[in-house]
Design a protein around this motif. Sequence first.
Motif, PDB file in Angstrom:
ATOM      1  N   TYR A  89     124.543 -52.999  74.507  1.00 22.01           N
ATOM      2  CA  TYR A  89     125.254 -54.200  74.953  1.00 22.01           C
ATOM      3  C   TYR A  89     126.555 -53.901  75.683  1.00 22.01           C
ATOM      4  N   GLU A  90     126.949 -52.644  75.763  1.00 20.92           N
ATOM      5  CA  GLU A  90     128.142 -52.308  76.536  1.00 20.92           C
ATOM      6  C   GLU A  90     127.823 -52.405  78.031  1.00 20.92           C
ATOM      7  N   ASN A 117     130.963 -54.852  77.135  1.00 22.10           N
ATOM      8  CA  ASN A 117     131.181 -56.251  76.750  1.00 22.10           C
ATOM      9  C   ASN A 117     132.514 -56.402  76.027  1.00 22.10           C
ATOM     10  N   LYS A 170     132.818 -60.828  79.915  1.00 29.33           N
ATOM     11  CA  LYS A 170     131.686 -59.900  79.941  1.00 29.33           C
ATOM     12  C   LYS A 170     130.809 -60.023  78.692  1.00 29.33           C
ATOM     13  N   LYS A 208     127.914 -60.475  76.266  1.00 31.04           N
ATOM     14  CA  LYS A 208     126.484 -60.274  76.475  1.00 31.04           C
ATOM     15  C   LYS A 208     125.689 -61.306  75.678  1.00 31.04           C
ATOM     16  N   SER A 209     124.714 -61.901  76.335  1.00 34.60           N
ATOM     17  CA  SER A 209     123.857 -62.886  75.691  1.00 34.60           C
ATOM     18  C   SER A 209     122.921 -62.196  74.702  1.00 34.60           C
ATOM     19  N   ASP A 263     133.661 -56.081  70.945  1.00 34.02           N
ATOM     20  CA  ASP A 263     132.336 -56.498  71.407  1.00 34.02           C
ATOM     21  C   ASP A 263     132.265 -58.020  71.464  1.00 34.02           C
ATOM     22  N   PHE A 269     129.861 -61.368  72.399  1.00 34.96           N
ATOM     23  CA  PHE A 269     128.479 -61.815  72.535  1.00 34.96           C
ATOM     24  C   PHE A 269     128.456 -63.327  72.743  1.00 34.96           C
TER      25      PHE A 269
END
Length: 216
Positions: free
Chosen positions: A4-5, A7, A12, A14-15, A33, A35
Motif C-alpha cells: 500500500y505504499e 500512502n 495519498k 490507498k483504497s 499509513d 487508507f
Amino acid sequence: TDAYEVNNTKAKAKSIPVNTNITALIGTSTDKDWFSFTNTASEPNIRVTLSGLPADYDIYFFNTAGTKVTSSENAGTEDEIIIWNTSTVGTYKVKVYGAGGSFNSSSCYTLNVSLSSSPFRTTGSLNDTEITGTLTNIYPNPSNGNMVVEYNSSSPSGIQMIAYDLIGRVIFNEQSFASEGTNSYSVNIHDLAPGVYVFEILNGKDVSRMKFTVQK
C-alpha cells in the motif's frame, strides 16, 4: 513488503476493501499509513479493527468531510477498535501511525474495516461473555435461534435485552419487564448463521451477559 505504499498523506490514502483483512507496515519512526474506504446505504455502520500489532500503533478516523472525528490510542500492542454507527454514506479515511515514533520494519499489522446494516455494539468488553450478574440460564444451548432466557431480578424493573455477534453487530434488541425473582423470556432470533453469539440484559447499571451457540 507493504503493497500500500506510498500512502503517507491524506491525499495519498490507498483504497482498501471492506470486510477483508489487509496487512501493512509502519517501517520508520516517521511513517504514517493512510487508507480510504466507502460504506453503503445497505451497510452504513463501520467498525475498524487494528490488530496483530508489532509495536505501539494507534489509529485516527476521518469522516466523509475529511475531519478527524475519533481515535483509538491504547497503550502497547493492545488491539485498536473504532466503531462509527452512522447513516451517512461516503468515503471515510483511517490513519495508522506509531505512537511516539514506534515502528517495526519487518512485521506487519492487520487492519480490517467491517460494515453492517445493524449498529455495532459500543459498550462493554466482548471478551467478558461468560455468566455474569443475574442472567442465569439460556436453553436449549446450542439452539436454532429459538430459546428461553432466564433472568433473576431483585425488584420489578424495565430491562433491555440485546444479542450481538462476536464483532459487536447487534442482531436483537428488545425492551421488556422483569418481576422480582426469576423471569423467563421466550426469544426467537430469526435467520442467524451458525456460530457463537452473546446475549445481554441491561437493568439500570447492572449488566448480565452469556454466550449462546446457534446450530442448524
